[in-house]
Design a protein around this motif. Structure first.
Motif, PDB file in Angstrom:
ATOM      1  N   GLN A  56       0.840  -1.208   0.000  1.00  0.00           N
ATOM      2  CA  GLN A  56       0.000   0.000   0.000  1.00  0.00           C
ATOM      3  C   GLN A  56       0.876   1.258   0.000  1.00  0.00           C
ATOM      4  OE1 GLN A  56      -3.427  -0.212  -0.154  1.00  0.00           O
ATOM      5  NE2 GLN A  56      -3.074  -2.423  -0.353  1.00  0.00           N
ATOM      6  N   LEU A  57       2.041   1.170  -0.668  1.00  0.00           N
ATOM      7  CA  LEU A  57       3.002   2.270  -0.638  1.00  0.00           C
ATOM      8  C   LEU A  57       2.428   3.544  -1.238  1.00  0.00           C
ATOM      9  CD1 LEU A  57       5.856   3.264  -0.063  1.00  0.00           C
ATOM     10  CD2 LEU A  57       6.553   2.363  -2.293  1.00  0.00           C
ATOM     11  N   ARG A  58       1.689   3.418  -2.340  1.00  0.00           N
ATOM     12  CA  ARG A  58       1.123   4.608  -2.969  1.00  0.00           C
ATOM     13  C   ARG A  58       0.185   5.337  -2.026  1.00  0.00           C
ATOM     14  NH1 ARG A  58      -3.724   3.395  -6.214  1.00  0.00           N
ATOM     15  NH2 ARG A  58      -4.654   4.052  -4.255  1.00  0.00           N
ATOM     16  N   THR A  59      -0.682   4.587  -1.355  1.00  0.00           N
ATOM     17  CA  THR A  59      -1.628   5.199  -0.419  1.00  0.00           C
ATOM     18  C   THR A  59      -0.893   5.873   0.732  1.00  0.00           C
ATOM     19  OG1 THR A  59      -3.275   3.516  -0.964  1.00  0.00           O
ATOM     20  CG2 THR A  59      -3.597   4.758   1.074  1.00  0.00           C
ATOM     21  N   PHE A  60       0.132   5.217   1.254  1.00  0.00           N
ATOM     22  CA  PHE A  60       0.868   5.791   2.369  1.00  0.00           C
ATOM     23  C   PHE A  60       1.659   7.016   1.932  1.00  0.00           C
ATOM     24  CE2 PHE A  60       4.551   6.125   5.184  1.00  0.00           C
ATOM     25  CZ  PHE A  60       3.938   6.114   6.422  1.00  0.00           C
ATOM     26  N   ALA A  61       2.210   6.991   0.704  1.00  0.00           N
ATOM     27  CA  ALA A  61       3.023   8.112   0.228  1.00  0.00           C
ATOM     28  C   ALA A  61       2.221   9.395   0.109  1.00  0.00           C
ATOM     29  CB  ALA A  61       3.650   7.752  -1.125  1.00  0.00           C
ATOM     30  N   GLU A  62       0.919   9.274  -0.083  1.00  0.00           N
ATOM     31  CA  GLU A  62       0.083  10.470  -0.195  1.00  0.00           C
ATOM     32  C   GLU A  62       0.076  11.284   1.094  1.00  0.00           C
ATOM     33  OE1 GLU A  62      -3.647   8.820  -1.303  1.00  0.00           O
ATOM     34  OE2 GLU A  62      -3.145   8.626  -3.433  1.00  0.00           O
ATOM     35  N   SER A  63       0.412  10.644   2.211  1.00  0.00           N
ATOM     36  CA  SER A  63       0.404  11.338   3.499  1.00  0.00           C
ATOM     37  C   SER A  63       1.780  11.836   3.925  1.00  0.00           C
ATOM     38  CB  SER A  63      -0.155  10.409   4.590  1.00  0.00           C
ATOM     39  OG  SER A  63       0.692   9.275   4.756  1.00  0.00           O
ATOM     40  N   LEU A  64       2.818  11.534   3.147  1.00  0.00           N
ATOM     41  CA  LEU A  64       4.170  11.952   3.502  1.00  0.00           C
ATOM     42  C   LEU A  64       4.419  13.404   3.108  1.00  0.00           C
ATOM     43  CD1 LEU A  64       6.316   8.857   2.424  1.00  0.00           C
ATOM     44  CD2 LEU A  64       5.749   9.574   4.751  1.00  0.00           C
ATOM     45  N   PRO A  65       5.351  14.095   3.791  1.00  0.00           N
ATOM     46  CA  PRO A  65       5.714  15.460   3.388  1.00  0.00           C
ATOM     47  C   PRO A  65       6.290  15.478   1.979  1.00  0.00           C
ATOM     48  CG  PRO A  65       6.570  14.952   5.571  1.00  0.00           C
ATOM     49  CD  PRO A  65       6.056  13.667   5.005  1.00  0.00           C
ATOM     50  N   ALA A  79       6.287  12.520  -8.513  1.00  0.00           N
ATOM     51  CA  ALA A  79       5.627  11.705  -7.497  1.00  0.00           C
ATOM     52  C   ALA A  79       4.966  12.529  -6.402  1.00  0.00           C
ATOM     53  CB  ALA A  79       6.645  10.746  -6.868  1.00  0.00           C
ATOM     54  N   ILE A  80       5.383  13.772  -6.233  1.00  0.00           N
ATOM     55  CA  ILE A  80       4.727  14.637  -5.239  1.00  0.00           C
ATOM     56  C   ILE A  80       3.242  14.760  -5.551  1.00  0.00           C
ATOM     57  CG2 ILE A  80       4.580  17.009  -4.377  1.00  0.00           C
ATOM     58  CD1 ILE A  80       7.622  17.188  -4.742  1.00  0.00           C
ATOM     59  N   TRP A  81       2.927  14.880  -6.832  1.00  0.00           N
ATOM     60  CA  TRP A  81       1.537  15.051  -7.255  1.00  0.00           C
ATOM     61  C   TRP A  81       0.893  13.715  -7.613  1.00  0.00           C
ATOM     62  CZ3 TRP A  81       0.198  19.779  -6.032  1.00  0.00           C
ATOM     63  CH2 TRP A  81       1.182  20.772  -6.042  1.00  0.00           C
ATOM     64  N   PHE A  82       1.695  12.783  -8.100  1.00  0.00           N
ATOM     65  CA  PHE A  82       1.148  11.499  -8.543  1.00  0.00           C
ATOM     66  C   PHE A  82       1.991  10.355  -7.958  1.00  0.00           C
ATOM     67  CE2 PHE A  82       0.252  14.619 -11.871  1.00  0.00           C
ATOM     68  CZ  PHE A  82      -1.136  14.527 -11.947  1.00  0.00           C
ATOM     69  N   LEU A 106       1.206   9.059 -17.411  1.00  0.00           N
ATOM     70  CA  LEU A 106       2.194   9.372 -16.379  1.00  0.00           C
ATOM     71  C   LEU A 106       3.181   8.229 -16.175  1.00  0.00           C
ATOM     72  CD1 LEU A 106      -0.062  11.108 -13.698  1.00  0.00           C
ATOM     73  CD2 LEU A 106       1.706  12.186 -15.098  1.00  0.00           C
ATOM     74  N   LYS A 107       2.691   7.001 -16.197  1.00  0.00           N
ATOM     75  CA  LYS A 107       3.584   5.854 -15.988  1.00  0.00           C
ATOM     76  C   LYS A 107       4.564   5.723 -17.142  1.00  0.00           C
ATOM     77  CE  LYS A 107       4.945   2.256 -13.610  1.00  0.00           C
ATOM     78  NZ  LYS A 107       5.553   2.398 -12.271  1.00  0.00           N
ATOM     79  N   ILE A 108       4.109   5.958 -18.359  1.00  0.00           N
ATOM     80  CA  ILE A 108       5.022   5.909 -19.507  1.00  0.00           C
ATOM     81  C   ILE A 108       6.129   6.948 -19.341  1.00  0.00           C
ATOM     82  CG2 ILE A 108       5.202   6.398 -21.977  1.00  0.00           C
ATOM     83  CD1 ILE A 108       2.472   5.087 -22.347  1.00  0.00           C
ATOM     84  N   VAL A 109       5.751   8.153 -18.947  1.00  0.00           N
ATOM     85  CA  VAL A 109       6.744   9.213 -18.741  1.00  0.00           C
ATOM     86  C   VAL A 109       7.706   8.833 -17.615  1.00  0.00           C
ATOM     87  CG1 VAL A 109       7.047  11.599 -17.988  1.00  0.00           C
ATOM     88  CG2 VAL A 109       5.252  11.028 -19.637  1.00  0.00           C
ATOM     89  N   ALA A 110       7.165   8.306 -16.518  1.00  0.00           N
ATOM     90  CA  ALA A 110       8.008   7.957 -15.366  1.00  0.00           C
ATOM     91  C   ALA A 110       8.988   6.841 -15.706  1.00  0.00           C
ATOM     92  CB  ALA A 110       7.126   7.550 -14.190  1.00  0.00           C
TER      93      ALA A 110
END
Length: 562
Positions: free
Chosen positions: A74-83, A309-312, A342-346
């Motif tokens: 669940q890294l994506r979900t958790f990352a949304e709450s990080l600074p 990744a800050i936004w996405f 976005l994934k293609i760009v990343a």
């Protein structure tokens, strides 16, 4: 009076020694067809499967440490709450470490991957560079742990190839044995990564060895099963993705929609590959123009990834959480389309920055999102004959991945083994077949083969194209004034006319010169700097070049059909 018991023991010991020596010789020369070789395949399967398991667990542990989460699934979900600054700084630091590792341990500051494994199988008797392989594994480990937007399967395949290369060097294996050991290692690594023994074995045959010879099948299957056992000892007999129960075709009239989806997936896969190659070319030009040092390149890519990744945060890591959401229909239409772009760009940023990692997991994520978006558009048009939108996500996942890998058989099976859903075979097979047929015509067969083609290594065209590159002219040339050889005067006459080959040239360069000049021989020289005259080494004759080429073709055909 001689002791009969002692004599018997001495004779038995000598016989045993001769038997062991003979058995070892058989292993080296005719290993793939012998039962002894299967035990070696089992050992390599266990070693490669264990390496794949530790690679995966290590990434998860390091990710959990860096991002401060207990559940990396669940890294994506958790990352949304990080600074925001933490999201930014982690890939930058990872890029710095990766840059230093690759700069000091590899000749071109590039992480190696499956393309180099394919090259090793075709041109180097099943070997890869061990030092560069260790550096690539370390750099990919850091990349994936610190938010790089690639997959772990490519590095695992190359890491397994390093293991088999080390073993092949230790036992001095010939080309056939070395290639089959390589196939065993790759099969075990793939099966251990995905809990997919069938797909692991077929991936090694279809993508790496690029033939389905009977002699290679048994040891590769043994190694693949060993890799799967390693996976199941740790994770149990569970699939990577859990699907909703509703995932079957409503009517067979729906199959034309999956034909269309195959075309869409083929286009998306080609866009992914073209974007990666374009980004790499642009990165090379920018680095050369600005004089950026090699070790800084991954750090710059890390900064770009962190900013995105800050936004996405969906782009962080292998993306299995987003893939799972797509397969269960938890993503909206506009989100699916945006996430594909976005994934293609990343992925392009990560690989252009030479941060390491593979393309298979990103292809699965992009394919699932593409299929879901297609399903969300198509099913409302004909609701009475349409199945679930998640079925389109499943088929799309296979379609994009198959076109990227150029492996329709193993990709179809790996989709089934990843999801445990064998009831949707028609939809997946139709989508995969169309996407692969389209994608292979817009690139050189696959992403890996296109990488090799960009390095002027023509594996995609088959043995008739790349075998010439295996022979340096010094291997087949004759010395001056040898029997039926060229005289020194005739050679120097050709050199003065500008007709000669350097000592490092291959038959790939020689054969076009023979066709162009219509000569029977071409001098071979060692060029010297400082204006010194070249040193005449000998002459390569067209007849000798053709003989060497024909022998190589015959040996390759014999291996592939044995």
């Amino acid at each position: 009076m001689p002791n009969p018991i002692g004599s018997f023991l001495v004779d038995s010991a000598r016989h045993a020694g001769r038997s062991c020596k003979g058995g070892w010789k058989v292993l080296l020369t005719r290993g793939p067809s012998q039962i002894q070789f299967w035990f070696l395949a089992l050992i390599i399967g266990i070693a490669s499967g264990t390496a794949a398991l530790f690679f995966r667990k290590g990434i998860e542990t390091f990710q959990a440490f860096l991002y401060g989460t207990d559940d990396v699934s669940q890294l994506r979900t958790f990352a949304e709450s990080l600074p925001w600054y933490w999201i930014l700084i982690i890939p930058i630091c990872g890029g710095v470490i990766v840059g230093i590792i690759l700069d000091r341990m590899t000749p071109d500051a590039r992480a190696q991957g499956p393309a180099d494994v394919i090259q090793g199988a075709a041109l180097h008797d099943g070997r890869v560079n061990i030092k560069a392989g260790v550096a690539s594994a370390l750099s990919s480990f850091i990349t994936l742990s610190s938010g790089g937007s690639t997959g772990r399967e490519g590095p695992v395949v190359h890491m397994a190839a390093v293991i088999s290369s080390w073993v092949s060097d230790r036992i001095r294996a010939d080309g056939i044995t070395g290639r089959d050991l390589l196939g065993c290692a790759v099969a075990a690594a793939v099966s251990a990564s995905f809990n997919a023994p069938i797909a692991g074995a077929l991936f090694a045959l279809e993508v790496v060895l690029r033939h389905f010879a009977v002699h290679a099948f048994a040891p590769i299957v043994i190694a693949s099963v060993a890799g799967t056992v390693i996976n199941r000892l740790e994770f149990g007999d569970v699939t990577e993705f859990m699907l909703p129960m509703e995932s079957s075709l409503a009517f067979y009239q729906e199959l034309p929609a999956f034909l269309m989806l195959g075309g869409v997936c083929g286009v998306v896969a080609v866009c992914l590959m073209w974007t990666i190659f374009w980004a790499e070319d642009m990165s090379n030009q920018v680095v050369a123009y600005l004089g950026i040092r090699r070790w800084m390149r991954p750090a710059i890519s890390g900064a770009m990834l962190g900013g995105l990744a800050i936004w996405f945060p969906h782009i962080i890591g292998v993306g299995y959480e987003t893939t799972s959401d797509a397969l269960t229909g938890q993503i909206l239409l506009h989100e699916a389309i945006v996430f594909v772009a976005l994934k293609i760009v990343a992925v392009a940023i990560t690989l252009a920055g030479r941060m390491g990692g593979g393309v298979f997991s990103p292809a699965l994520m992009i394919g699932a999102l593409t299929g879901l978006a297609f399903g969300l558009i198509a099913t409302p048009i004909f609701p009475e004959i349409s199945g679930s939108t998640t079925l389109y996500a499943l088929a799309g996942m296979g379609g994009v991945a198959a076109a990227v890998l150029g492996a329709p058989i193993s990709t179809t099976l790996i989709v089934f083994e990843l999801t445990g859903d064998w009831q949707t075979g028609l939809a997946v097979m139709v989508t995969v077949s169309i996407s692969t047929a389209l994608g292979s015509r817009l690139v050189d067969g696959s992403y890996f083969l296109s990488q090799l083609e960009r390095r002027n290594i023509h594996v995609a065209a088959g043995p008739q194209a790349y075998l010439l590159a295996m022979f340096t002219v010094t291997r087949v040339m004759k010395p001056i004034d040898a029997d039926r050889g060229a005289t020194e005067e005739a050679c120097w006459e050709k050199v003065e006319q500008g007709i000669y080959l350097g000592s490092g040239a291959t038959l790939e360069e020689a054969m076009p010169m023979f066709d162009k000049t219509n000569l029977n021989f071409i001098p071979v020289v060692r060029l010297k700097g400082g204006g010194e005259a070249p040193e005449l080494l000998g002459a390569v004759h067209q007849v000798d070049a053709l003989k060497a080429y024909n022998r190589a073709l015959a040996a390759t055909a014999a291996e592939e059909h044995s």
